[in-house]
Design a protein around this motif. Sequence first.
Motif, short mmCIF file in Angstrom:
data_model
loop_
_atom_site.label_atom_id
_atom_site.label_comp_id
_atom_site.label_asym_id
_atom_site.label_seq_id
_atom_site.Cartn_x
_atom_site.Cartn_y
_atom_site.Cartn_z
N ARG A 198 0.84 -1.21 0.00
CA ARG A 198 0.00 0.00 0.00
C ARG A 198 0.87 1.26 0.00
NH1 ARG A 198 -2.67 -0.42 4.85
NH2 ARG A 198 -1.17 1.12 5.60
N ASN A 199 1.85 1.27 0.90
CA ASN A 199 2.71 2.46 1.01
C ASN A 199 3.48 2.73 -0.27
OD1 ASN A 199 1.80 2.63 3.58
ND2 ASN A 199 3.68 1.85 4.55
N ALA A 200 3.96 1.67 -0.88
CA ALA A 200 4.72 1.85 -2.12
C ALA A 200 3.86 2.54 -3.17
CB ALA A 200 5.24 0.52 -2.64
N VAL A 201 2.62 2.07 -3.31
CA VAL A 201 1.73 2.65 -4.33
C VAL A 201 1.36 4.08 -3.95
CG1 VAL A 201 -0.44 2.40 -5.59
CG2 VAL A 201 0.86 0.37 -4.94
N GLU A 202 1.09 4.28 -2.65
CA GLU A 202 0.72 5.64 -2.19
C GLU A 202 1.84 6.64 -2.46
OE1 GLU A 202 -0.55 5.37 1.86
OE2 GLU A 202 -2.52 4.59 1.29
N ALA A 203 3.06 6.17 -2.37
CA ALA A 203 4.22 7.06 -2.57
C ALA A 203 4.55 7.25 -4.05
CB ALA A 203 5.43 6.51 -1.82
N GLY A 204 3.63 6.79 -4.91
CA GLY A 204 3.87 6.98 -6.34
C GLY A 204 4.66 5.84 -6.96
N GLY A 205 4.85 4.77 -6.19
CA GLY A 205 5.61 3.63 -6.71
C GLY A 205 4.70 2.58 -7.33
N GLN A 206 5.24 1.38 -7.41
CA GLN A 206 4.54 0.28 -8.08
C GLN A 206 4.74 -1.02 -7.30
OE1 GLN A 206 6.97 0.12 -11.55
NE2 GLN A 206 5.39 0.99 -12.86
N VAL A 207 3.83 -1.96 -7.56
CA VAL A 207 4.07 -3.33 -7.14
C VAL A 207 4.00 -4.18 -8.41
CG1 VAL A 207 3.36 -5.24 -5.66
CG2 VAL A 207 2.93 -2.87 -4.94
N LYS A 208 5.12 -4.81 -8.74
CA LYS A 208 5.13 -5.65 -9.94
C LYS A 208 5.72 -7.01 -9.60
CE LYS A 208 5.90 -3.79 -14.06
NZ LYS A 208 6.44 -2.95 -15.17
N ALA B 57 7.94 -4.17 -4.43
CA ALA B 57 7.18 -2.92 -4.27
C ALA B 57 8.17 -1.80 -4.02
CB ALA B 57 6.21 -3.05 -3.10
N ASP B 58 8.18 -0.79 -4.90
CA ASP B 58 9.17 0.28 -4.73
C ASP B 58 8.93 1.38 -5.76
OD1 ASP B 58 11.67 1.60 -3.93
OD2 ASP B 58 12.21 -0.37 -3.12
N ARG B 59 9.89 2.28 -5.86
CA ARG B 59 9.85 3.28 -6.93
C ARG B 59 9.95 2.55 -8.27
NH1 ARG B 59 14.27 6.25 -7.36
NH2 ARG B 59 15.49 5.05 -5.87
N PRO B 60 9.34 3.08 -9.33
CA PRO B 60 9.36 2.36 -10.61
C PRO B 60 10.77 1.98 -11.07
CG PRO B 60 7.81 4.18 -10.73
CD PRO B 60 8.49 4.30 -9.40
N ALA B 61 11.75 2.88 -10.86
CA ALA B 61 13.10 2.58 -11.34
C ALA B 61 13.69 1.37 -10.59
CB ALA B 61 14.01 3.79 -11.16
#
Length: 588
Positions: free
Chosen positions: A316-326, A398-402
């Motif tokens: 949840r936090n990763a997505v909320e911070a503008g990141g992704q879960v892949k 789960a993290d920033r897209p990069a």
Amino acid sequence: MLKTHNCGDLRASHAGPALAVTLAGWVHRYRTHGGVIFVDLRDRSGIVQVTFSQDTAPDAFAVAEQARNEWVIQVKGTVQRRPPGLENPEMPTGDVEVVAGAAAVLNPSKTPPFYIDHEAGEAEGLRLKYRYLDLRRQRMQRNMILRHRTVKFIRDFLSERGFVEIETPILTKSTPEGARDYLVPSRVHPGNFYALPQSPQQLKQMIMVAGFERYFQIARCFRDEDQRADRQPEFTQLDLEMSFVEREDIMQLIEPMITQLVETVSDKKLLFKPFPRLTYHEAVRRFGKDSPDLRFGMELADVSDLVAHSDFSVFRNAVEAGGQVKGLRAEGLGGYSRKEMDELTEFVKGYGAKGLAWLAVQPDGYRSSFAKYLSGETVDALVARLEGQPGDLLLLVADRPAVVAESLGRLRIELGNRLGLRDDNVLAFAWIIDFPLFQWNEEEDRWDPSHHLFTSPMPEDVPLLDSDPGAARGQQYDLVCNDFEIGGGSIRIHRRAIQEKVFKLIGLDVEAARQQFGHMLEAFEYGTPPHGGIAPGIDRLVMLLAGEHNIREVMTFPKSQTASDPMTGAPSPVTDQQLKELHIRLAD
Ligand code: ASP
């Protein structure tokens, strides 16, 4: 010559008392059998068995008795068919043997530090120290000859199409390709330095200004970077530039060249004809890398939308911070132990991920590090999105897209290796296009060119240079294969106004740009044709054609991992006198 025939060329058709042969080469192996010595004599063409008989040629026998591995000997004799049943089908010359009548030692050899006739896992440092012996080995001879054939093919291919091979200087001015320069101090201009070219980029553009229209060069490039399996301080590129072309023209030249090259010089299988084209964003989205290995699937799937509102705070936090879960699906690895899972977690941590979430799909449910925090429906949806089947292992970051792209992209390659999906005999070439023109440099708080600062924006994206530089795409194209970038190129900026705009965006003011690139800017005032080019790396290409995993294996005298040469000892100290002449005082 000191020989009439090559060892490896001898066949049954040469047999008979009428034909006397003289051979010269190295003692590859020998064995004594009563009054007969069998020597496998080697020259570049291959190996042939020579027999020395004590009874019939005692002087030659005496020479053979003395000779040891890697001695250089000359043999005069006749070619005979081997007695029936004693042929060696493994050797091209295995139907015959040379019966020695006379022999001479041309030069003895010390015992080599490793075997020449086979490899026994010697440390690479030892191989590099005695590179001239390592290069005697069949594998290295094959690699060097393959390299020669590759370069020859390219030269012929381009010459037939009107290209002119032109040399450019090694002592030149720094060309920014994003790496550190190797510098050469000037004796006659105290305090001034030449830079070794990171590539002939600016010079080949000058050659277009000069009106040659089609240029190429097998060019040595120098970049002071950290060493890796696919990097060396100096390497070779096919450097190429054309005038009056668009992106498509360069791609339509290079693609048949590569296809025909592979089919002419190697037995590798091309997975794609024509080469697929992926946009940069598509490559990163699906494979986590802009040089994807397309020999296998295992694509990354985005599950951010499924877990954005879940109770699992990591997701949840990763997505909320503008990141992704892949995540991705490792087929059949559902039986991995905790220890193996921990290993994979450490692996992705090496690429910046904070952890690795995993789920093993079992016939009757799931074993997972995170499923308990999610509703049953969400887990089912996630497994469905990743196409998990019983027996599979699903791995998520789960993290920033990069970070997600980098860690999962690398993990995909690692799992591809473990699952045996990366067949060296298959070459999956592809084009990556539509790169962003710039990348944001957080440390320096400015834009960096994704390729180099001469790459032209897409015509329709020129207005974005003013309004939204990050969204502007470059007319760049990369040729990739099997997880490697083989070469990048672009259509260049040929108008001064756009070039100055790009300089400005990357933080070069007019004065700095004039100092570094004044010659380019000036040249561009004299009727510069629209032009573009590319520069495929010869070392990487030959590495793939040879089925090697390291460019050092296809370079004659490469540097070690620490950028030194164990054979010559370079780099090495110089005398005080030399330093003085160069007006250099060492700091410590
Ligand atoms: N100079 C570029 C490089 O070395 C290639 C090119 O744009 O032609 O990557």
